[in-house]
Design a protein around this motif. Sequence first.
Motif, mmCIF file in Angstrom:
data_model
loop_
_atom_site.group_PDB
_atom_site.id
_atom_site.type_symbol
_atom_site.label_atom_id
_atom_site.label_comp_id
_atom_site.label_asym_id
_atom_site.label_seq_id
_atom_site.Cartn_x
_atom_site.Cartn_y
_atom_site.Cartn_z
ATOM 1 N N TYR A 71 12.837 -4.786 -2.264
ATOM 2 C CA TYR A 71 11.585 -5.770 -2.036
ATOM 3 C C TYR A 71 12.421 -7.108 -2.650
ATOM 4 C CZ TYR A 71 7.704 -8.808 -2.688
ATOM 5 O OH TYR A 71 6.984 -10.136 -2.999
ATOM 6 N N SER A 72 12.750 -7.168 -3.652
ATOM 7 C CA SER A 72 13.430 -8.322 -4.221
ATOM 8 C C SER A 72 14.508 -9.049 -3.766
ATOM 9 C CB SER A 72 13.694 -7.970 -5.890
ATOM 10 O OG SER A 72 14.951 -7.252 -5.942
ATOM 11 N N ARG A 116 12.983 -10.011 0.227
ATOM 12 C CA ARG A 116 12.103 -11.082 0.325
ATOM 13 C C ARG A 116 12.790 -12.676 0.426
ATOM 14 N NH1 ARG A 116 10.537 -13.500 -4.547
ATOM 15 N NH2 ARG A 116 8.571 -13.918 -4.018
ATOM 16 N N ASN A 154 12.727 -12.527 7.011
ATOM 17 C CA ASN A 154 11.739 -11.747 6.427
ATOM 18 C C ASN A 154 10.625 -12.601 5.974
ATOM 19 O OD1 ASN A 154 12.921 -9.163 7.151
ATOM 20 N ND2 ASN A 154 13.971 -9.264 5.257
ATOM 21 N N TYR A 179 6.889 -11.376 4.145
ATOM 22 C CA TYR A 179 6.408 -11.402 2.864
ATOM 23 C C TYR A 179 5.930 -12.648 2.133
ATOM 24 C CZ TYR A 179 9.439 -7.220 2.529
ATOM 25 O OH TYR A 179 9.886 -5.853 2.687
ATOM 26 N N VAL A 214 4.247 -3.178 -1.738
ATOM 27 C CA VAL A 214 4.915 -4.439 -1.781
ATOM 28 C C VAL A 214 6.063 -4.395 -1.015
ATOM 29 C CG1 VAL A 214 6.600 -3.453 -3.543
ATOM 30 C CG2 VAL A 214 5.759 -5.793 -3.881
ATOM 31 N N MET A 215 6.491 -3.231 -0.473
ATOM 32 C CA MET A 215 7.365 -3.422 0.524
ATOM 33 C C MET A 215 7.065 -3.770 1.987
ATOM 34 S SD MET A 215 10.839 -2.709 0.158
ATOM 35 C CE MET A 215 11.361 -1.858 1.579
ATOM 36 N N GLN A 216 5.807 -3.231 2.278
ATOM 37 C CA GLN A 216 5.007 -3.729 3.455
ATOM 38 C C GLN A 216 6.040 -3.209 4.601
ATOM 39 O OE1 GLN A 216 2.034 -5.654 4.267
ATOM 40 N NE2 GLN A 216 1.948 -4.994 2.424
ATOM 41 N N GLN A 223 1.050 -9.966 -3.924
ATOM 42 C CA GLN A 223 0.385 -10.013 -2.548
ATOM 43 C C GLN A 223 -0.601 -10.747 -2.215
ATOM 44 O OE1 GLN A 223 3.193 -7.833 -2.033
ATOM 45 N NE2 GLN A 223 2.186 -6.671 -0.690
#
Length: 747
Positions: free
Chosen positions: A24-25, A28, A33, A37, A506-508, A579
């Motif tokens: 995720y880090s 984003r 993306n 995000y 958090v990854m969606q 989020q």
Amino acid sequence: MDIAALLTSAGINIAVCVVLFSFYSVLRKQPSNVNVYFGRRIASQHSRRIDLCLERFVPSPSWILKAWETSEDEILAIGGLDAVVFVRMLVFSIRMFSIAAVICITLVLPVNYFGTDRRHTIIPFESLEVFTIENVKEGSTWLWVHCLALYIITFSACTLLYFEYRRITNLRLLHIVGSPPNPSHFTILVRSVPWSSEESYCETVKKFFSHYHASVYLSHQMIYKSGTVQKLKDDAEHVCKVLKNVSLEKTCKPSFRHCCSVAGTNSFKKISNEMDIVDGRTGNTDMHLETTTKECASAFVFFKNRYAALMAAKVLQTPNPMLWVTDVAPEPHDIYWSNICIPYRQLWIRKIATLVATIAFMLVFLIPVTFVQGLTQLEKLQKMFPFLRGILKEKFVNQVVTGYLPSVILVLFLCAVPPVMMLFSSMEGSISRSERKKSACCKVLYFTIWNVFFVNVFTGSVISQLSVFSSVTDLPAQLAKAVPAQATFFTTYVLSSGWASLAFEVMQIFPLLCNIFQRFILRLKEDALDSSLSFPYHTEVPRVILFVFLGFTCSILAPLMLPFLLIYFFLAYLVYRNQIINVYITKYDGGGQYWPIAHNTTVFSLLFSQLIALGVFGLKRSSVASGFTIPLLIGTLLFHQYCRQRFLPIFKSNSAQTAIDMDLRDEHCGRMEGIYEHLRLAYNQPSLIEDDSTPPHSVKHHEDMDSGQSSSEDMEKGNELIKKDRRRPVQRSVSLNSDKSVLGLKL
């Protein structure tokens, strides 16, 4: 299950969380993306430059620092009051279970571990039952430690609940007073308007409110039939009219005999002109009849001040309570137009039908839950499937099957619950999106508590479960025996459904895959990509409350769960703040209505944990601990009743004092005329705006407002503004440190 199996489950979930948080880090930071995000609102302001630098591909904790540093005022401005209430649930959980973890780990856990005279093995190979109250022998004099811990937990929970309830109540009042003028404060929704053969619904509404609310009635706006079915019906009628006109034209075939008295080149023109003249004469009549047939027995009625609208919404309008049913109108962005035309007399039938469907769905869900529980008991599993005996003898496979697999399978089955409950809530007839989501939240909460806790507690086949519930009088004693035995499963469930779910949140995953498919497969442009999601309160609120329920229930029974639970709440605090700030767009605000749900469930959790403790103390033959638990039950019930009387009415209705003070303030500042003008366009139906077919006389103005009809150009401009306004996120600018003197009271 032993400690090694628990550590295996924890290790797998920790690895999943670390990998997904790292991905995720990095993801984003990629410009492609941004829509996933950062949401549609922030995506339009984000830089689109692609800088090939190493920093974009290196994981970093910058998002954690940003989520931690964001103030509560910023959360309120971005996500509204519902977002602040959700964050306060997490803050309460962190504070509460920090106290519970310290007390139970230092006092209760040693008593449980050394509760019987037995030879202990190495801790990794110890059974988890050794750390539960089940390991304490009958008649032990150390059970007063559990009773003391229960008192500390109850007093801490009640104190924190009181201060949180008071804080959120103050914040709700400040939210109402400090927000810009809200059209819903001047508007009521009227349903079940009586039908009359002599006049339309529009004229009936105008006549009723002009007569009984003459001094405060401003105007009204009718609600028209809309939706997919109505659109198909309208299209079919339009096609029938076109075919009818075509058939009329075809009857006039060119012939010498027919055109002998007129010029041949002008015959069809004359017929066409005659049809246009007829259409022109009957056009207004047809449109009036069409408008009348499309009217629903519902309308939005506008009043000159907030107090008048509040009184009209709460007062019974006629001696027949099934006619002229009034309620406070939702915010314009919050209206669920698909249900607004449902006849009022159908609502009670719909609610009963959805209740029956929900219960049936809960009973059907017993099958996967029973299957999951079979995996936790290897003896039963080997009897059912003899060919698995060789595989299950492997140590690692044994630990994965008993410690990780059951909770993962249950989580996968539970993924189907929120969409089904949202469908049931839509069928109930909710008139607002926030009310629909709140109803779905309650259904999901009851469903998960029933299936995750109660059904799992009474393990075995469906037949054995029914035999357990056949003896209702022995239910407390049965719970006292069953809950400590299933505490190990609940601990692994916290790891799988708690820790892992935050990583997937958090990854969606689904929006990310949709974005990749639309961008690289369908080759859609930037403007065609839409990922403006609203916060899923109906899934996340029940999950948090379920863990609060499990924490209170197992705090003194199996305190080994509390550290894992506390880590979940810390992670949830950071993830959900991130989020709310970046991903989800607030389209409407429910006014903090989720807090009473959380408060009531927390009190129920306290009472339930006390009831189970009473049963355990009875089974362990500790009369002193049992006697001291009964006053705790009574005190918790009194506390709950006090909070219901003190705070709950503020969440159900606005006060007359607040409405009058806000009216006087707006009159003194000269804002009333602007508010009246805004009301005329606030509640236009989206389907009518999109089709450019807003029926005439959809808004009726009272007395002096009749002469103030706007021009068609103004109406078109207003419709364009409404189209843009419907796509705009709700912005809140209320500060937590605002002046409270305008409320006229202290909480």
